[in-house]
Design an enzyme around this catalytic site. Structure first.
Site, PDB file in Angstrom:
ATOM      1  CG  HIS A 175     -61.418 120.990-113.621  1.00  0.00           C
ATOM      2  ND1 HIS A 175     -60.682 119.898-114.027  1.00  0.00           N
ATOM      3  CD2 HIS A 175     -62.248 120.525-112.628  1.00  0.00           C
ATOM      4  CE1 HIS A 175     -61.053 118.838-113.332  1.00  0.00           C
ATOM      5  NE2 HIS A 175     -62.000 119.196-112.468  1.00  0.00           N
ATOM      6  CD  GLU A 176     -64.411 122.611-110.164  1.00  0.00           C
ATOM      7  OE1 GLU A 176     -65.467 121.983-110.346  1.00  0.00           O
ATOM      8  OE2 GLU A 176     -63.433 122.126-109.572  1.00  0.00           O
ATOM      9  CG  HIS A 214     -66.963 119.055-113.216  1.00  0.00           C
ATOM     10  ND1 HIS A 214     -66.799 117.776-113.702  1.00  0.00           N
ATOM     11  CD2 HIS A 214     -65.882 119.297-112.426  1.00  0.00           C
ATOM     12  CE1 HIS A 214     -65.677 117.261-113.231  1.00  0.00           C
ATOM     13  NE2 HIS A 214     -65.095 118.163-112.449  1.00  0.00           N
TER      14      HIS A 214
END
Length: 305
Positions: A219-220, A223
């Site tokens: 997920h990170e 980003h």
């Protein structure tokens, strides 16, 4: 909800990244889509719901960032979905002493996290290669939150490589926070800040269940590659600026199959997308549109930089 703010400069534009913390009492608390969280989880110091320090932007902020992106990369919508990037990973283990309980995670867990990243991104031509691992015992850095002096000192001291290098800092920032990341567009103005911070117990085999299969890292890194949350912008037309992710009014927790928060023709909420807030076991894909966005972000802000 905590009010900690993390501000990143985007080429003269400012985007606010607020910590979306979960302020829970000692009693059992209902959060999100009927997810019941008991006091035992909180008492253990583990995240009660997914908490990512990278906040979805307001409509005005997102429009400003996208306008800048369009100016820099007017060709961005003409790419196919394959990125094609071999990304070196510099892993920085921040601990307060020896042993896993102090954040000194073993090499096996780091290798497992790299494997999870490769499995998630391989379909889009992205591979991650572990370049180095260093270990730092520093109790102040160990609990550093986003935007703090300790975080800045940690990154300025340890960060390695160019814009193409992924720097991961595993630590224990507290407050139920699982991690945060910088966007590609902020590299030019503050290269030392670039990277991803992860709660050490969120890596595969860690204790932060149900967020211990490694997809906080996935997920990170999403980003870091330029993706917003799937619920960015709620039910607005532009949503997360990816055409093939259905609009989603708010973050989803657990794995609420069939949730359709916007009730639009775009379909049910993308609860299994890596950029939502569901449990690790629920997440399993990026879309072709997300890959196209990551590709154009990569070529605009990171490749050769």
């Amino acid at each position: 909800m905590r009010n900690l703010q993390y501000t990143v400069v985007l080429g003269g534009l400012f985007s606010a990244f607020a910590l979306l913390g979960a302020g829970c009492s000692a009693d059992s608390t209902e959060i999100g889509e009927g997810i019941d969280v008991g006091s035992e989880t909180e008492a253990a110091g583990l995240p009660v719901v997914r908490t990512c320090g990278t906040k979805e932007l307001t409509a005005e902020e997102a429009e400003a960032v996208e306008a800048e992106f369009e100016q820099l990369a007017p060709w961005k919508d003409n790419f196919n979905a394959t990125i094609g990037a071999n990304i070196p990973v510099y892993w920085h283990v921040i601990n307060k002493g020896s042993g896993i309980s102090n954040g000194d995670i073993p090499q096996t867990q780091i290798d497992a996290q790299i494997n999870v990243l490769n499995a998630a991104y391989a379909a889009w031509g992205v591979t991650f290669t572990l370049a180095s691992v260093d270990r730092t015992t520093n109790s102040t850095w160990y609990t550093a939150g986003p935007g703090t002096t300790a975080e800045r000192q940690m990154k300025q001291t340890l960060r390695k490589g160019t814009a193409e290098a992924l720097n991961v800092y595993s630590s224990n920032p507290g407050g139920g926070l699982l991690g945060w990341a910088t966007f590609p567009s902020s590299y030019g103005s503050n290269p030392k800040d670039d990277g991803v911070v992860l709660l050490f117990s969120s890596v595969p085999g860690g204790s932060a269940a149900p967020y211990n299969l490694g997809d906080t890292g996935t997920h990170e890194v999403g980003h870091w590659m330029g993706l917003y949350h799937t619920f960015q912008g709620g039910c607005q037309k532009n949503n997360d600026y990816v055409s093939d992710t259905p609009a989603e009014k708010s973050a989803a927790y657990g794995c609420p199959t069939g949730r359709d928060s916007c009730k639009t023709s775009s379909g049910a909420d993308p609860i299994k997308n890596f950029m939502d807030y569901t449990d690790d076991a629920c997440m399993d894909h990026f879309t072709a549109g997300q890959s196209q966005r990551m590709q154009s972000m990569w070529n605009t802000y990171r490749k050769g930089k």
